[in-house]
Design a protein around this motif. Structure first.
Motif, short mmCIF file in Angstrom:
data_model
loop_
_atom_site.label_atom_id
_atom_site.label_comp_id
_atom_site.label_asym_id
_atom_site.label_seq_id
_atom_site.Cartn_x
_atom_site.Cartn_y
_atom_site.Cartn_z
N PRO A 97 18.69 8.25 5.45
CA PRO A 97 17.67 8.25 3.83
C PRO A 97 17.03 7.20 4.68
N LEU A 98 15.30 7.43 3.44
CA LEU A 98 14.62 6.70 3.17
C LEU A 98 14.57 6.56 2.21
N ARG A 99 14.57 5.58 1.11
CA ARG A 99 14.83 5.28 -0.50
C ARG A 99 13.54 4.45 -0.89
N THR A 100 13.09 4.28 -1.95
CA THR A 100 12.00 3.69 -2.66
C THR A 100 12.51 3.60 -3.83
N SER A 101 11.65 3.26 -5.02
CA SER A 101 11.73 2.74 -6.08
C SER A 101 12.07 3.95 -7.00
N ASN A 149 1.52 22.96 4.53
CA ASN A 149 1.45 21.97 5.28
C ASN A 149 1.31 20.16 5.20
N SER A 150 1.32 20.53 4.06
CA SER A 150 1.91 19.10 2.23
C SER A 150 2.79 18.73 2.72
N ILE A 151 2.98 17.68 1.69
CA ILE A 151 4.07 17.06 0.83
C ILE A 151 3.17 16.10 -0.39
N MET A 152 3.72 16.30 -1.54
CA MET A 152 4.19 16.11 -2.52
C MET A 152 5.08 15.51 -3.50
N ALA A 153 4.67 14.50 -4.35
CA ALA A 153 5.82 13.55 -5.19
C ALA A 153 6.75 14.17 -6.39
N GLY A 154 7.34 14.12 -7.07
CA GLY A 154 7.13 14.66 -8.43
C GLY A 154 5.91 14.19 -9.24
N GLY A 155 6.13 15.00 -10.84
CA GLY A 155 5.06 15.40 -11.66
C GLY A 155 3.85 16.18 -11.13
N GLY A 212 0.30 12.39 -4.21
CA GLY A 212 1.55 11.22 -4.88
C GLY A 212 2.01 11.47 -5.93
N ARG A 213 2.36 11.14 -6.79
CA ARG A 213 2.96 11.31 -8.19
C ARG A 213 1.53 11.66 -8.90
N SER A 214 2.09 12.44 -10.20
CA SER A 214 1.48 12.86 -11.19
C SER A 214 -0.50 13.14 -10.61
N ILE A 215 -0.07 13.75 -9.66
CA ILE A 215 -1.71 14.83 -9.30
C ILE A 215 -1.73 15.39 -10.15
N VAL A 232 0.80 -1.04 0.32
CA VAL A 232 -0.04 -0.09 -0.42
C VAL A 232 1.15 1.24 -0.17
N PRO A 233 0.28 2.33 -0.79
CA PRO A 233 1.36 3.25 -0.77
C PRO A 233 1.02 4.40 0.33
N PHE A 234 2.51 4.73 0.79
CA PHE A 234 2.31 5.64 1.99
C PHE A 234 3.00 6.51 1.68
N GLY A 235 2.79 7.95 2.21
CA GLY A 235 4.07 9.32 2.67
C GLY A 235 3.46 9.87 0.96
N SER A 236 3.78 9.58 0.54
CA SER A 236 3.41 10.94 -0.95
C SER A 236 3.96 9.60 -2.18
N LYS A 237 5.17 9.19 -2.17
CA LYS A 237 6.19 7.81 -2.96
C LYS A 237 7.01 7.05 -2.52
N TYR A 238 6.02 6.55 -1.00
CA TYR A 238 6.98 5.04 -0.47
C TYR A 238 5.88 3.77 -0.63
N ARG A 239 5.53 2.99 -0.32
CA ARG A 239 4.72 1.55 0.30
C ARG A 239 5.67 1.76 1.75
N ILE A 240 4.73 0.56 2.01
CA ILE A 240 4.52 0.16 3.44
C ILE A 240 6.19 -0.59 3.86
#
Length: 413
Positions: free
Chosen positions: A294-298, A320-326, A340-343, A30-38
């Motif tokens: 560091p917290l890596r992901t794909s 007060n938000s976080i967002m991924a690329g795209g 998440g991504r590409s929103i 399950v996705p978590f924290g914008s760009k990660y998986r649990i």
């Protein structure tokens, strides 16, 4: 000589309480924290601790998790001790057990005992793949060695009213486990600390000999499966093994000041939502920005996030938000949210206290509040979600006890 430690991550969880997010994926995926998986947090804990020989044991709805691991988590090909390898249920012991899949946490390891021989392991770190936390596993391993333990169990003090979902430990003054109760209806409190119970985090360090012996001797003890908490740990105590508890709060994280306090089991939709909201507070309990841990992901080759300031009073803005690329905030407002991504949020839209997965489009004048929106959803202009709970239920959306609305993957309005 440095001891050889083999890592095993239990990632076969069905995650039924997270439905509909787990309708087509396992809980660790399950996705978590914008760009990660649990599962990324368990893998990062191993890698940041210098543990590079890792098996990920999978079972339910594993395709999404498999693709994530194969695409995003690879070491070089020249070091045989550096690997992250998927281990699906393959019925290796079919002659002994019959045609069965993994019947529990301990059974998943039992059916793959040959991996210990393949890697000549001295110790085995068996960790859950569906919790959110940081943990210096090397420190726990060294504590295990120093105390000459057969088993070391990561321990977390928890409010007594929540502890019935976990294994409960009694320990002496040296943190040796004297009793273990698996998910008791009325969990006992820690002596001298009323209202608090000492729970198992589901993370274990085993000396190899003890693990092999206990998996064989405790096999068949359980009626509904074969688990570490319900079968192996009680058998270890009754047979006189040295079982120690490890105080998670004393776990040192490089680059982090103060005690290590944050651990969340995101097993329900409300717990999952709250853990995401923890990330966007001004002073978050769980920090994503620690260069020493560091917290890596794909890796996704997406363009940067973009805010568009348009005319006619329209502003692309986020607080007060976080967002991924795209992601493009085009004339809309995002507040206290995880994207998440590409929103793409269009003009005059409002997104507040929400978790949006990848590839979600929010139409003009739409208003979203306290919602989780899964991947590939196009929200039409003028749509309101989270403002009228009965209307949301009528659409077929899941609504949690606290009023969080969940829009399933690919939903069509």
């Amino acid at each position: 000589m440095k001891p050889r430690v083999l890592g095993m991550i239990l990632a076969g969880g069905q995650g039924s309480r997270l439905a509909p997010l787990t309708q087509k994926r396992s809980k660790p995926a399950v996705p978590f924290g914008s760009k990660y998986r649990i599962i990324d947090f368990a893998i990062n804990n191993f890698i940041n601790s210098g543990l590079f020989s890792i098996y990920v044991l999978t079972q339910y709805k594993a395709q999404s998790l498999t693709e994530h691991i194969q695409r995003g988590w690879r070491f070089g090909t020249f070091l045989s001790d550096y690997f992250i390898t998927l281990v699906p249920a393959q019925m290796y012991r079919i002659e002994e057990l019959g045609p069965v899949w993994y019947r529990g946490t301990a059974d998943a390891v039992y059916q793959n005992l040959h991996l210990l021989d393949n890697n000549k392991a001295d110790y085995v770190a068996i960790f859950s793949g569906d919790h959110i936390y940081k943990m210096n596993v090397e420190h726990m391993i060294q504590t295990h060695i120093d105390t000459r333990a057969d088993i070391t169990i990561a321990a977390y003090p928890m409010p007594q009213e929540q502890a019935h979902q976990f294994g409960i430990m009694h320990v002496d003054e040296k943190w040796k486990v004297t009793d273990f109760l698996e998910k008791p209806k009325n969990p006992p409190s820690i002596p001298g600390q009323p209202g608090t119970s000492l729970t198992s985090m589901g993370n274990y360090i085993f000396s190899r000999r003890a693990l092999e012996e206990l998996l064989v001797t405790s096999m068949g003890d359980g009626e509904d499966g074969f688990d570490f908490g319900g079968d192996v740990i009680p058998r270890a105590l009754s047979d006189g093994y040295n079982v120690m508890a490890y105080d998670f709060h004393k776990n040192p994280i490089p680059g982090q000041s103060g005690p290590n306090l944050y651990w969340r089991d995101v097993g329900t939709l409300d717990a999952y939502f709250d853990a995401n909201m923890d990330l966007v507070s001004v002073n978050p309990e769980f920090g994503l920005y620690n260069a020493d841990w560091p917290l890596r992901t794909s890796s996704e080759f997406s363009p940067p996030a973009k805010f568009v300031h348009e005319s006619e009073g329209r502003k692309g803005q986020a607080f007060n938000s976080i967002m991924a690329g795209g992601t493009i905030i085009s004339g809309g407002t995002v507040r206290d949210s995880v994207l998440g991504r590409s929103i793409h949020t269009h003009s005059y839209s409002v997104v507040e206290s929400c978790v949006l997965f990848d590839d979600v489009e929010v139409g003009r004048h739409s208003h979203l509040r306290r919602a989780i929106v899964d991947k590939n959803v196009v929200i039409p202009p003028g749509t309101k979600i989270g403002l009228d709970i009965e209307e949301d239920r009528a659409r077929g959306f899941t609504v949690t006890e606290s009023g969080v609305v969940v829009v399933p993957k690919g939903y069509t309005f």
